[in-house]
Write an enzyme that holds these catalytic residues in place. Structure first.
Site: not given
Length: 576
Positions: A327, A361
């Site tokens: 990720e 994120c």
């Protein structure tokens, strides 16, 4: 010895013939069988978020933990097979809001120690995989309880001081999300056994069992979420895997507390080895090993690409093809439709863009606003930003605090300087910064005339929000722009009261992000509710916080058990 199969065995119940667990079992009166792991009931519910109101029990405990952590420097060793090691390559974790204040001392593992950790993990694998699933579940449920009780204040304090989170941001991460990962993964592991292959012939029993991956898994975790560190290292472990965990230098203290509480919960020595290390040294050690089975990564795109290339270059040496789970952040958007509720858009965007100084994120980085609403939304954002207190995390009224370190400060500042100098960009609010005591950058709102400017395309990972004002009649073009102008596809949100448009946007933006929000901010995914992950350069979209994620850490084995004896090799059509 296993007795021969008689015809009576064909009348065994499907439960008696089930062949799916972790060990071979002989049923009385029947053939050799593997029993399905015993599933224990788990009352799945997300960990409640505590309020930390003045004078509350949890606030007093947290304030004591903050005082304790600020008054001492924790010495954090390398831990391999339960044994502690120190090297001469010593480093310190400092507070982002007061970078002269050290809170942890640690050292980097040498290549020799990394090789030792690989050997230890391989030796530990066999015994750990044989531990019945229900015993592993017990360990993880105990760990979840330790997170939410005994270690809650210590986890939150270390996350606040070491990673620069306010009390609320630390609570939803280091306490709630970490406890959720541990408990939900325990249940998800049990659910994997709910699927079994089709059985249509009474003389055949088909089944599947889940094995750990052959070799070791390398977990490389980021600074910004304590819970992600715990999940990257321990989600593979519940499926019978062994792990080499490289924590982030700037999350060392909180991650070490996680490691120790997992030991206390019952994770045996050698199953997860705690390995602070210099990045390329760790990367070369794992990708040069024949026994690498997977990399579990959260971090930057360049680092993940480097690891991927290293695996590719070494592919001929691996015993199994390594799985790469990653990720890598995003360039997340809020799209505002002319029918949207302005007040809701403003408050959602302020939170999405500036909580934790944009170091999530999923943080909102791009804002697309119709010209008909821009004046109201701009005024609302400016007023909200004026009300934000940017200060130390120990001040409980701070909305956000400093960014993580000097490298982040310089990177984010470079985008603000770009906005100050570019004729296409205008800083509407914020932009102030100071690193004399801590790495403080005030939330910054930029307006752009060019939707393809690098400030609208590249990940900044800081408190910078850029708005592009589109003509109300150019909605179709704006949808295309959102989907095509950046290489990331992590999170996105659409705000509208027009249901017809929401249906259109949900279809048109289907591939633009892995987590799509309708009338909510682009941040705040909750374990079990909004499984997290995105595509394109944002990562491999394996959906942490769901059963899908655990499938990445198991190597299923299909088993066919036959209850008849063949009396000849010829098929009927061969008869003359």
């Amino acid at each position: 010895m296993i007795s021969s199969v008689s015809k009576s065995s064909l009348h065994l119940s499907s439960a008696q013939r089930l062949f799916v667990g972790k060990s071979f079992v002989r049923f009385l009166g029947g053939p050799s069988i593997i029993q399905k792991p015993i599933a224990q009931p788990i009352n799945l519910a997300n960990e409640p978020i505590l309020g930390y109101l003045k004078g509350s029990e949890e606030r007093v405990a947290l304030e004591n933990a903050l005082q304790h952590r600020q008054s001492a420097v924790e010495e954090i060793p390398i831990v391999i097979d339960g044994k502690e090691y120190w090297t001469d390559d010593v480093h310190y974790q400092t507070m982002p809001s007061n970078h002269q204040k050290k809170i942890a001392k640690f050292c980097y593992a040498t290549p020799e120690l990394l090789q030792k950790a690989i050997g230890v993990s391989l030796k530990a694998r066999s015994a750990w995989e044989k531990v019945p699933l229900n015993k592993k579940v017990d360990i993880f449920l105990k760990a979840g309880d330790l997170v939410s009780t005994k270690y809650r204040s210590q986890l939150n304090a270390s996350t606040m001081l070491g990673q620069g989170k306010t009390v609320f941001q630390a609570e939803i991460d280091a306490a709630c999300e970490l406890a959720d990962f541990l408990r939900f993964n325990a249940e998800f592991a049990q659910r994997l056994y709910d699927y079994q292959p089709v059985n249509v012939d009474p003389s055949i029993q088909n089944s599947v069992r889940h094995r750990g991956l052959e070799g070791f898994i390398a977990a490389i975790s980021p600074f910004n979420f304590t819970a992600i560190g715990g999940n990257l290292a321990y989600a593979p472990a519940i499926m019978g895997n062994v792990v080499l965990w490289k924590p982030s230098d700037t999350a060392m203290l909180s991650n070490y507390i996680v490691f120790r509480l997992m030991e206390e919960s019952g994770i045996p020595p050698g199953v997860v080895n705690f390995l602070p290390a210099e990045g390329p040294t760790f990367g070369r050690a794992i990708t040069n090993s024949t026994h690498l089975s997977a990399i579990n990564f959260t971090g930057s795109v360049p680092t993940f690409h480097w690891l991927w290339k290293q695996v590719g270059e070494n592919v001929d040496r691996f015993r199994n093809l390594p799985r790469l789970v990653g990720e890598c952040g995003g360039k997340n958007y809020h799209l505002v439709h002319s029918s949207a509720n302005v007040e809701h858009v403003v408050n959602s965007t302020l939170r999405g863009a500036f909580e934790y100084s944009g170091q999530k994120c999923s943080a909102t980085s791009r804002l697309y606003v119709p010209s008909s609403l821009w004046k109201q939304i701009k005024e609302g954002l400016i007023e909200g930003m004026k009300q934000m207190k940017i200060g130390p995390v120990t001040d409980f009224d701070s909305f956000t605090s400093s960014v993580i370190d000097s490298r982040a400060y310089e990177r984010i500042t470079s985008y603000i300087k770009h906005a100050e100098q570019s004729p296409d960009l205008q800083i509407i609010a914020g932009g102030q910064r100071n690193k004399s005591v801590g790495y403080f950058i005030h939330p910054t709102l930029v307006e752009t005339k060019n939707p393809h400017d690098r400030i609208m395309v590249e990940e900044i990972f800081g408190p910078v929000l850029t708005a592009f004002v589109y003509d109300d009649s150019a909605l179709e073009e704006t949808l295309d722009l959102i989907d095509s102008s950046t290489s990331f596809a992590l999170t996105g949100a659409v705000f509208a009261e027009d249901r017809e448009f929401l249906v259109q946007a949900a279809e048109r933006l289907k591939m633009s992000c892995g987590n799509f929000y309708i009338n909510d901010k682009s941040t705040g995914a909750v374990v079990g509710q909004q499984p997290f992950g995105g595509g394109r350069l944002s990562g491999t979209n394996d959906k942490a916080g769901s059963p899908h994620y655990l499938l990445r850490w198991t190597s299923p084995q299909s088993i066919k058990q036959y209850f008849n004896h063949l009396t000849q090799f010829k098929y009927p059509h061969m008869e003359k």
